[in-house]
Design an enzyme around this catalytic site. Structure first.
Site, mmCIF file in Angstrom:
data_model
loop_
_atom_site.group_PDB
_atom_site.id
_atom_site.type_symbol
_atom_site.label_atom_id
_atom_site.label_comp_id
_atom_site.label_asym_id
_atom_site.label_seq_id
_atom_site.Cartn_x
_atom_site.Cartn_y
_atom_site.Cartn_z
ATOM 1 N N PRO A 1 96.602 82.277 -71.784
ATOM 2 C CA PRO A 1 95.809 81.909 -72.952
ATOM 3 C C PRO A 1 96.059 80.497 -73.464
ATOM 4 C CG PRO A 1 97.429 83.598 -73.506
ATOM 5 C CD PRO A 1 97.415 83.471 -72.009
ATOM 6 N N ASN A 2 94.951 79.871 -73.833
ATOM 7 C CA ASN A 2 94.888 78.550 -74.460
ATOM 8 C C ASN A 2 95.159 77.391 -73.519
ATOM 9 O OD1 ASN A 2 94.202 79.396 -77.148
ATOM 10 N ND2 ASN A 2 96.255 80.277 -77.253
ATOM 11 N N ARG B 1 94.507 68.836 -77.420
ATOM 12 C CA ARG B 1 95.409 68.876 -78.575
ATOM 13 C C ARG B 1 96.856 68.939 -78.106
ATOM 14 N NH1 ARG B 1 93.689 73.786 -81.993
ATOM 15 N NH2 ARG B 1 92.612 72.798 -83.705
ATOM 16 N N TYR C 1 102.350 69.109 -74.518
ATOM 17 C CA TYR C 1 101.843 69.598 -73.238
ATOM 18 C C TYR C 1 101.318 68.510 -72.303
ATOM 19 C CZ TYR C 1 102.210 74.083 -75.618
ATOM 20 O OH TYR C 1 102.690 75.183 -76.289
ATOM 21 N N ASN D 1 101.630 80.544 -65.105
ATOM 22 C CA ASN D 1 102.002 80.113 -66.448
ATOM 23 C C ASN D 1 101.375 81.135 -67.386
ATOM 24 O OD1 ASN D 1 102.374 79.056 -68.955
ATOM 25 N ND2 ASN D 1 101.803 76.954 -68.412
ATOM 26 N N ALA E 1 101.377 82.197 -73.935
ATOM 27 C CA ALA E 1 102.119 82.945 -74.954
ATOM 28 C C ALA E 1 102.441 84.376 -74.529
ATOM 29 C CB ALA E 1 101.332 82.941 -76.264
ATOM 30 N N HIS F 1 106.066 85.590 -73.769
ATOM 31 C CA HIS F 1 107.038 86.037 -74.772
ATOM 32 C C HIS F 1 106.803 87.474 -75.231
ATOM 33 C CE1 HIS F 1 107.511 81.753 -74.606
ATOM 34 N NE2 HIS F 1 106.324 81.551 -75.128
ATOM 35 N N ASP G 1 105.344 94.236 -65.827
ATOM 36 C CA ASP G 1 105.193 95.365 -64.901
ATOM 37 C C ASP G 1 104.354 94.965 -63.681
ATOM 38 O OD1 ASP G 1 106.702 96.949 -66.571
ATOM 39 O OD2 ASP G 1 105.008 98.052 -67.423
ATOM 40 N N GLU H 1 107.358 81.453 -62.022
ATOM 41 C CA GLU H 1 106.857 81.252 -63.395
ATOM 42 C C GLU H 1 106.993 79.773 -63.732
ATOM 43 O OE1 GLU H 1 107.834 84.181 -66.401
ATOM 44 O OE2 GLU H 1 108.302 82.580 -67.832
ATOM 45 N N HIS I 1 106.287 76.652 -66.785
ATOM 46 C CA HIS I 1 105.917 76.213 -68.133
ATOM 47 C C HIS I 1 105.872 74.698 -68.190
ATOM 48 C CE1 HIS I 1 106.194 80.226 -69.645
ATOM 49 N NE2 HIS I 1 107.314 80.355 -68.963
ATOM 50 N N LEU I 2 104.880 74.192 -68.888
ATOM 51 C CA LEU I 2 104.787 72.741 -69.082
ATOM 52 C C LEU I 2 105.965 72.245 -69.913
ATOM 53 C CD1 LEU I 2 101.038 72.964 -69.958
ATOM 54 C CD2 LEU I 2 101.901 71.594 -68.061
ATOM 55 N N SER I 3 106.255 72.963 -70.983
ATOM 56 C CA SER I 3 107.329 72.566 -71.899
ATOM 57 C C SER I 3 108.618 73.314 -71.551
ATOM 58 C CB SER I 3 106.916 72.879 -73.347
ATOM 59 O OG SER I 3 106.716 74.275 -73.517
ATOM 60 N N ARG J 1 112.431 74.889 -77.769
ATOM 61 C CA ARG J 1 111.344 75.041 -78.746
ATOM 62 C C ARG J 1 111.693 76.118 -79.789
ATOM 63 N NH1 ARG J 1 105.622 74.992 -76.244
ATOM 64 N NH2 ARG J 1 105.222 74.487 -78.437
HETATM 65 O O1 CA2 Z 1 104.989 75.381 -72.009
HETATM 66 C C1 CA2 Z 1 104.125 76.155 -71.548
HETATM 67 O O2 CA2 Z 1 103.565 75.979 -70.473
HETATM 68 C C2 CA2 Z 1 103.670 77.366 -72.373
HETATM 69 O O3 CA2 Z 1 103.523 78.471 -71.482
HETATM 70 C C3 CA2 Z 1 102.339 76.963 -72.998
HETATM 71 C C4 CA2 Z 1 101.763 78.011 -73.973
HETATM 72 C C5 CA2 Z 1 102.809 78.436 -74.989
HETATM 73 O O4 CA2 Z 1 102.288 79.501 -75.773
HETATM 74 C C6 CA2 Z 1 104.114 78.875 -74.338
HETATM 75 O O5 CA2 Z 1 105.053 79.186 -75.354
HETATM 76 C C7 CA2 Z 1 104.678 77.763 -73.451
HETATM 77 C C8 CA2 Z 1 100.585 77.400 -74.769
HETATM 78 C C9 CA2 Z 1 99.437 76.972 -73.913
HETATM 79 C C10 CA2 Z 1 98.633 75.830 -74.431
HETATM 80 O O6 CA2 Z 1 98.422 75.813 -75.790
HETATM 81 C C11 CA2 Z 1 97.700 74.777 -76.308
HETATM 82 C C12 CA2 Z 1 97.345 74.891 -77.645
HETATM 83 C C13 CA2 Z 1 96.636 73.884 -78.228
HETATM 84 C C14 CA2 Z 1 96.238 72.766 -77.484
HETATM 85 C C15 CA2 Z 1 96.605 72.668 -76.152
HETATM 86 C C16 CA2 Z 1 97.328 73.677 -75.567
#
Ligand code: CA2
Length: 150
Positions: free
Chosen positions: A12-13, A20, A25, A76, A79, A82, A89, A100, A102-104, A109
């Site tokens: 997601p996202n 953003r 990211y 990836n 969210a 977590h 599963d 797995e 993650h960008l960050s 964090r």
């Molecule tokens: O660091 C990562 O790759 C994450 O999996 C990215 C997820 C975050 O929920 C994880 O904790 C760590 C978030 C994906 C992107 O979210 C955005 C939100 C707004 C603008 C751009 C990206």
């Protein structure tokens, strides 16, 4: 011989990347990352099947599909990293090579991001390298698959 397929799954996202929070990211869009993954996968002798969904059940379906069709997967989970026992599963049930990503660096964090529910079911985790982590993950998957076939 046809190239082995690897699935690269995004949760997601991640479709919002580049628009953003570039300080967390990076500036690359998911389309930029897909282009780079296609090139890296090709160089490693794979065909990449790159997907993104905001829906947990769809990601579960894709992990199951990867297990049936692919040599390995990179995920990836966004969210869902977590929270998702369903993804844990699905990953546990998949006996292909799994990474797995993650960008960050989730350990640097907020506390709620520091725990990965899903990481226990994969071979390894790459985090904190931004979009370059996807390329590292393709290379790591190649190494895992070479070890598995040795
Ligand atoms: O660091 C990562 O790759 C994450 O999996 C990215 C997820 C975050 O929920 C994880 O904790 C760590 C978030 C994906 C992107 O979210 C955005 C939100 C707004 C603008 C751009 C990206």
């Amino acid at each position: 011989m046809a190239a082995k397929t690897i699935f690269i799954l995004n949760g997601p996202n991640l479709n919002l990347l580049g628009a953003r929070e570039p300080e967390i990211y990076g500036a690359d869009t998911l389309a930029d990352i897909e282009t780079a993954c296609d090139a890296a996968a090709g160089a490693a002798g794979f065909a990449a099947d790159f997907r993104q969904s905001n829906t947990e059940g769809t990601l579960v379906d894709w992990v199951q599909e990867a297990n049936a069709k692919a040599a390995g997967l990179i995920i990836n989970p966004g969210a869902y990293t977590h929270t998702s026992i369903a993804l844990l599963d699905a990953l546990t049930a998949a006996n292909i090579a799994k990474i797995e990503l993650h960008l960050s660096n989730i350990h640097a964090r907020e506390e709620f991001r520091q725990r990965s529910v899903t990481a226990a079911a994969v071979d390894g985790v790459i985090m904190g390298f931004g979009a370059a982590g996807y390329i590292l993950a393709v290379e790591a998957l190649k190494s895992l698959l070479q070890k598995r076939s040795a």
